[in-house]
Design a protein around this motif. Structure first.
Motif, short mmCIF file in Angstrom:
data_model
loop_
_atom_site.label_atom_id
_atom_site.label_comp_id
_atom_site.label_asym_id
_atom_site.label_seq_id
_atom_site.Cartn_x
_atom_site.Cartn_y
_atom_site.Cartn_z
N PHE A 220 0.86 -1.19 0.00
CA PHE A 220 0.00 0.00 0.00
C PHE A 220 0.89 1.24 0.00
O PHE A 220 1.28 1.76 1.04
CB PHE A 220 -0.93 -0.02 1.22
CG PHE A 220 -2.04 0.98 1.16
CD1 PHE A 220 -3.13 0.78 0.33
CD2 PHE A 220 -1.99 2.13 1.92
CE1 PHE A 220 -4.16 1.71 0.26
CE2 PHE A 220 -3.01 3.06 1.86
CZ PHE A 220 -4.09 2.86 1.03
N ALA A 221 1.22 1.71 -1.18
CA ALA A 221 2.22 2.76 -1.37
C ALA A 221 1.93 4.07 -0.64
O ALA A 221 2.85 4.67 -0.07
CB ALA A 221 2.42 3.03 -2.87
N PRO A 222 0.69 4.59 -0.64
CA PRO A 222 0.45 5.89 0.02
C PRO A 222 0.88 5.92 1.48
O PRO A 222 1.29 6.96 1.98
CB PRO A 222 -1.06 6.08 -0.14
CG PRO A 222 -1.43 5.29 -1.34
CD PRO A 222 -0.54 4.09 -1.31
N ALA A 223 0.76 4.77 2.16
CA ALA A 223 1.14 4.74 3.58
C ALA A 223 2.64 4.98 3.74
O ALA A 223 3.08 5.66 4.67
CB ALA A 223 0.74 3.41 4.20
N TYR A 224 3.44 4.41 2.84
CA TYR A 224 4.89 4.65 2.90
C TYR A 224 5.21 6.13 2.64
O TYR A 224 6.08 6.70 3.31
CB TYR A 224 5.62 3.79 1.86
CG TYR A 224 5.64 2.32 2.16
CD1 TYR A 224 6.53 1.80 3.10
CD2 TYR A 224 4.78 1.44 1.50
CE1 TYR A 224 6.56 0.43 3.37
CE2 TYR A 224 4.80 0.08 1.77
CZ TYR A 224 5.69 -0.42 2.70
OH TYR A 224 5.72 -1.76 2.98
N TYR A 225 4.50 6.72 1.69
CA TYR A 225 4.76 8.12 1.37
C TYR A 225 4.44 9.01 2.57
O TYR A 225 5.27 9.85 2.98
CB TYR A 225 3.92 8.56 0.16
CG TYR A 225 4.01 10.05 -0.10
CD1 TYR A 225 5.14 10.60 -0.72
CD2 TYR A 225 2.99 10.90 0.30
CE1 TYR A 225 5.23 11.96 -0.94
CE2 TYR A 225 3.08 12.27 0.09
CZ TYR A 225 4.19 12.79 -0.54
OH TYR A 225 4.30 14.15 -0.75
N GLU A 226 3.25 8.84 3.17
CA GLU A 226 2.87 9.70 4.29
C GLU A 226 3.74 9.44 5.52
O GLU A 226 4.07 10.37 6.25
CB GLU A 226 1.39 9.50 4.64
CG GLU A 226 0.43 9.91 3.55
CD GLU A 226 0.53 11.37 3.12
OE1 GLU A 226 1.22 12.16 3.80
OE2 GLU A 226 -0.09 11.73 2.11
N LEU A 227 4.14 8.18 5.72
CA LEU A 227 5.03 7.88 6.84
C LEU A 227 6.39 8.53 6.61
O LEU A 227 7.00 9.07 7.54
CB LEU A 227 5.16 6.37 7.02
CG LEU A 227 5.91 5.89 8.27
CD1 LEU A 227 5.27 6.45 9.54
CD2 LEU A 227 5.91 4.37 8.33
N GLY A 228 6.87 8.49 5.37
CA GLY A 228 8.13 9.15 5.05
C GLY A 228 8.06 10.64 5.29
O GLY A 228 8.98 11.24 5.88
N MET A 229 6.96 11.27 4.86
CA MET A 229 6.82 12.72 5.06
C MET A 229 6.68 13.05 6.55
O MET A 229 7.18 14.08 7.01
CB MET A 229 5.59 13.22 4.28
CG MET A 229 5.70 13.06 2.77
SD MET A 229 7.08 13.99 2.07
CE MET A 229 6.42 15.65 2.13
N LEU A 230 6.02 12.17 7.29
CA LEU A 230 5.90 12.37 8.74
C LEU A 230 7.29 12.36 9.38
O LEU A 230 7.61 13.20 10.22
CB LEU A 230 5.02 11.27 9.32
CG LEU A 230 4.71 11.30 10.82
CD1 LEU A 230 3.35 10.66 11.08
CD2 LEU A 230 5.77 10.55 11.63
N TYR A 231 8.14 11.41 8.94
CA TYR A 231 9.49 11.35 9.49
C TYR A 231 10.34 12.54 9.06
O TYR A 231 11.23 12.97 9.81
CB TYR A 231 10.16 10.04 9.07
CG TYR A 231 9.67 8.84 9.82
CD1 TYR A 231 9.51 8.87 11.21
CD2 TYR A 231 9.36 7.64 9.15
CE1 TYR A 231 9.06 7.76 11.89
CE2 TYR A 231 8.90 6.53 9.84
CZ TYR A 231 8.76 6.59 11.21
OH TYR A 231 8.31 5.50 11.91
N VAL A 232 10.07 13.11 7.89
CA VAL A 232 10.76 14.35 7.49
C VAL A 232 10.43 15.45 8.50
O VAL A 232 11.33 16.17 8.96
CB VAL A 232 10.34 14.78 6.07
CG1 VAL A 232 10.85 16.19 5.76
CG2 VAL A 232 10.87 13.80 5.02
N ARG A 233 9.15 15.56 8.86
CA ARG A 233 8.74 16.59 9.82
C ARG A 233 9.35 16.35 11.20
O ARG A 233 9.64 17.30 11.93
CB ARG A 233 7.21 16.65 9.92
CG ARG A 233 6.53 17.11 8.65
CD ARG A 233 5.05 17.40 8.88
NE ARG A 233 4.26 16.23 9.16
CZ ARG A 233 3.75 15.43 8.25
NH1 ARG A 233 3.98 15.65 6.95
NH2 ARG A 233 3.01 14.38 8.59
N LEU A 234 9.52 15.07 11.54
CA LEU A 234 10.11 14.73 12.85
C LEU A 234 11.64 14.73 12.81
O LEU A 234 12.27 14.44 13.82
CB LEU A 234 9.61 13.35 13.30
CG LEU A 234 8.10 13.24 13.60
CD1 LEU A 234 7.75 11.81 14.01
CD2 LEU A 234 7.68 14.21 14.69
#
Length: 312
Positions: A264-278
């Protein structure tokens, strides 16, 4: 970045709608006066989730005291409070049946009767002291929400040491231990939590990731079997949390979506962006690259590539 999340939520709406009712639960019954046994009209019924996901909604009973309510996610544990003017409130934990009706009849004691029962007291009761375990848990929650995970972990351990049957304390200790990468402690706490509530899906997600991290593939597979299988619904839940600025709460939900469907690709994208913010660059890089591996020409591929340059 928030705009991207909102767009992602809309993009999968069509996927989740058809499955929307799969986790529903209904609660019904009658609320009566404990003395007269007659129905109490227009009782307030407050439903609050006790796990990681935030849910709070008030319902009203009918004029004859009967009630019937619907919750979208019956996988969660709830705290139900029944209250009406002139009566003592009644509170109870509740785990509803998925896809079925849970029947719960309630009797409320009139406030006058309760006062009369308390009248013979010989002296004024001493002011109740706050429960140290509850106080420690509340302090830990404040620290967790501030991103102070080691300090929060110490408080949650203090809470469960003082009150070993505090489910919320074990759940919180499991979450924070996953954050600090103390995987053995996460496993211990999550297993303790599911010993009290074996149907709590988030704890199985934590067990899955902690077992993977410790190299126990067999137990990870066992935990995965008990997790919700609908990645799209979980992703929608996470997107709502992100759009509300609750990245810390969204992180385990996105991980749960990936565990449910590792394609489920979108979950990886949003998790990656979340980690960018963190500012967790290593985790951001891993998840954004995984998104590109799955969807090299996806609608967020351009942003993912730019972010990969940033986190190197």
């Amino acid at each position: 970045m928030r705009k991207t999340v909102a767009m992602s939520l809309l993009a999968i709406a069509a996927v989740s709608v058809s499955l929307f009712g799969m986790g529903e639960g209904r609660l019904a019954g009658k609320i009566t006066d404990s003395v007269t046994k007659k129905g109490i009209p227009n009782v307030s019924i407050l439903v609050v989730s006790t796990g990681a996901r935030n849910f709070k909604q008030e319902f009203k009973g009918d004029k004859d005291g009967s009630y019937r309510i619907l919750v979208i996610d019956a996988t969660l544990m709830y705290k139900i409070t029944y209250s009406a003017p002139g009566y003592q409130s009644f509170q109870t934990p509740m785990k509803m049946k998925i896809g079925d009706v849970t029947v719960k009849d309630v009797e409320l004691a009139p406030a006058a009767a309760a006062a009369a029962a308390a009248a013979p007291a010989a002296a004024p009761a001493a002011e109740a002291k706050p429960d140290p375990a509850v106080a420690a848990y509340n302090e830990g929650a404040t620290l967790f929400n501030s991103g102070k995970y080691p300090e929060a972990s110490a408080k949650f351990q203090e809470a469960v040491a003082g009150k070993p049957d505090m489910i919320a304390g074990w759940q919180a200790l499991a979450r924070v231990s996953l954050q600090t990468k103390d995987y053995p402690k996460a496993i211990e706490a999550a297993n303790k939590a599911v010993s009290f509530d074996p149907e709590e899906p988030e704890m199985y997600a934590i067990l899955y990731h902690a077992y993977i991290a410790t190299g126990d593939a067999a137990k990870a597979a066992e935990a995965k079997k008990k997790m919700p299988a609908n990645a799209a619904v979980l992703f929608n839940d996470a997107a709502k949390l992100i759009n509300s600025g609750k990245d810390a709460a969204a992180e385990p939900v996105l991980q749960q979506a990936i565990a449910a469907d590792d394609k489920f690709a979108p979950a990886y994208y949003e998790l990656g962006m979340l980690y960018v913010r963190l500012q967790k660059n290593a985790e951001a890089k891993t998840n954004l690259q995984k998104y590109l591996d799955l969807e090299p020409n996806g609608k967020d591929a351009g942003t993912a590539k730019e972010m990969l340059k940033y986190v190197k």
